[in-house]
Scaffold this motif. Structure first.
Motif, PDB file in Angstrom:
ATOM      1  N   THR A   1      -7.148  45.988 -25.150  1.00  0.00           N
ATOM      2  CA  THR A   1      -8.497  45.536 -24.560  1.00  0.00           C
ATOM      3  C   THR A   1      -9.218  44.451 -24.913  1.00  0.00           C
ATOM      4  O   THR A   1      -9.749  43.632 -24.018  1.00  0.00           O
ATOM      5  CB  THR A   1      -9.685  46.624 -25.208  1.00  0.00           C
ATOM      6  OG1 THR A   1      -9.098  48.005 -25.286  1.00  0.00           O
ATOM      7  CG2 THR A   1     -11.013  46.657 -24.880  1.00  0.00           C
TER       8      THR A   1
ATOM      9  N   LYS B   1     -11.677  52.870 -18.262  1.00  0.00           N
ATOM     10  CA  LYS B   1     -11.157  51.629 -19.181  1.00  0.00           C
ATOM     11  C   LYS B   1     -10.918  52.332 -20.480  1.00  0.00           C
ATOM     12  O   LYS B   1     -10.199  51.695 -21.184  1.00  0.00           O
ATOM     13  CB  LYS B   1     -12.643  50.888 -19.156  1.00  0.00           C
ATOM     14  CG  LYS B   1     -12.731  50.252 -17.837  1.00  0.00           C
ATOM     15  CD  LYS B   1     -13.813  49.063 -17.900  1.00  0.00           C
ATOM     16  CE  LYS B   1     -13.878  48.284 -16.883  1.00  0.00           C
ATOM     17  NZ  LYS B   1     -15.150  47.437 -16.747  1.00  0.00           N
ATOM     18  N   GLN B   2     -11.757  53.357 -21.069  1.00  0.00           N
ATOM     19  CA  GLN B   2     -11.467  53.721 -22.434  1.00  0.00           C
ATOM     20  C   GLN B   2     -11.087  55.219 -22.541  1.00  0.00           C
ATOM     21  O   GLN B   2     -10.374  55.606 -23.485  1.00  0.00           O
ATOM     22  CB  GLN B   2     -12.934  53.465 -23.472  1.00  0.00           C
ATOM     23  CG  GLN B   2     -12.873  51.892 -23.650  1.00  0.00           C
ATOM     24  CD  GLN B   2     -11.661  51.184 -24.158  1.00  0.00           C
ATOM     25  OE1 GLN B   2     -11.069  51.852 -24.871  1.00  0.00           O
ATOM     26  NE2 GLN B   2     -11.490  49.833 -23.790  1.00  0.00           N
TER      27      GLN B   2
ATOM     28  N   ASN C   1      -4.491  49.875 -28.616  1.00  0.00           N
ATOM     29  CA  ASN C   1      -5.411  49.972 -27.884  1.00  0.00           C
ATOM     30  C   ASN C   1      -6.695  49.027 -27.902  1.00  0.00           C
ATOM     31  O   ASN C   1      -7.026  48.203 -26.877  1.00  0.00           O
ATOM     32  CB  ASN C   1      -6.065  51.430 -27.516  1.00  0.00           C
ATOM     33  CG  ASN C   1      -7.291  51.471 -26.825  1.00  0.00           C
ATOM     34  OD1 ASN C   1      -6.933  51.324 -25.499  1.00  0.00           O
ATOM     35  ND2 ASN C   1      -8.330  51.593 -27.150  1.00  0.00           N
TER      36      ASN C   1
END
Length: 282
Positions: free
Chosen positions: A270, A114-115, A266
């Motif tokens: 998110t 995810k990151q 980002n």
């Protein structure tokens, strides 16, 4: 009286210079932003038109893919391995404190997908790919090759920008998948062989909590990162001035601007994914 006038003079000049510099900097910033939006819109339209008409420069696209991959593959591995170890260490210490060691695989693996993978991809795309694109087009610009192409009736947008745009997007997606694979394997090996975890528990908890939507979100992020980086790098390279020194300044500007924009993007993506898919994607 003379001393007061002499001290007030330089101060007034400094304030005037600072105000002028601030105004000019803001104007140039908005001009650059508008120029990049225009270039991106035209480049995307040119890319789509070339693909549908069969006029896309496939050879240039393949060369750029190979060049970008060779420039970013090794640094990506060298960054993905420490990222997997760091996540395993940090997550491991936390899950031990809360007594949830059985969920180590889910926490570590999802953190990478995810990151970790999008952030590493953004760094590599901005630092390696963006600098390579800007240096190439910047050197062509200062050697007046771009002007020569326009005189001969060759559109630089179709010949140079569109292939690099698609190549950067493809390489960015591949790098993201590569980081996910390397990061997960690194976290798995570190947890099993260093932290004393169980291999079955690591894999089963990751499979129970991870969904295809998590990987799709990371791929979408990387695709957008590649697009934005290519637009910024191409615009900066095509507007390079001042000879070899100007090329160096252009590369530095492209890398810094790309990194700042990608990290901000980002955060926005998110939040968007959290809002639209709260139970599936981050």
């Amino acid at each position: 009286m003379r001393s007061m006038k002499s001290s007030a003079g330089p101060a007034a000049v400094a304030r005037q210079w600072g105000a002028g510099y601030f105004r000019d900097h803001q104007v140039r910033s908005f001009e650059t932003f508008g120029r990049q939006i225009t270039l991106g819109r035209h480049a995307i339209a040119q890319l789509v038109a070339d693909l549908f008409r069969g006029r896309f420069h496939i050879q240039e696209f393949v060369r750029q893919c190979a060049f970008m991959t060779s420039a970013s593959a090794a640094p990506t591995v060298l960054i993905a391995i420490p990222i997997g170890v760091i996540l395993s260490v940090q997550v491991g210490s936390l899950v031990v404190q809360v007594g949830a060691t059985s969920f180590m695989g889910a926490a570590s693996g999802l953190g990478i997908i995810k990151q970790g993978a999008p952030l590493v991809t953004s760094l590599m795309i901005a630092g390696a790919v963006g600098s390579a694109i800007c240096a190439d087009l910047g050197s062509r610009t200062v050697r007046e090759e771009i002007d020569a192409m326009k005189v001969m009736g060759v559109d630089p947008l179709a010949r140079l920008v569109a292939p690099r745009l698609l190549a950067a997007m493809l390489v960015s997606v591949l790098l993201c998948g590569f980081v996910v694979f390397v990061g997960f394997i690194t976290g798995y090996m570190f947890n099993v062989y260093v932290q004393g975890g169980t291999a079955g528990s690591f894999v089963s908890t990751f499979a129970a909590f991870a969904t295809p939507a998590d990987l799709v979100a990371a791929v979408v992020k990387s695709l957008i990162f590649g697009l934005l980086t290519a637009i910024i790098a191409c615009d900066t390279g095509l507007n390079t001035r001042g000879g070899p020194g100007g090329v160096a300044d252009a590369v530095n500007s492209a890398v810094v601007n790309s990194a700042l924009l990608l990290f901000a993007t980002n955060v926005i993506l998110t939040q968007v994914f959290n809002t639209l898919f709260p139970h599936q994607v981050v």
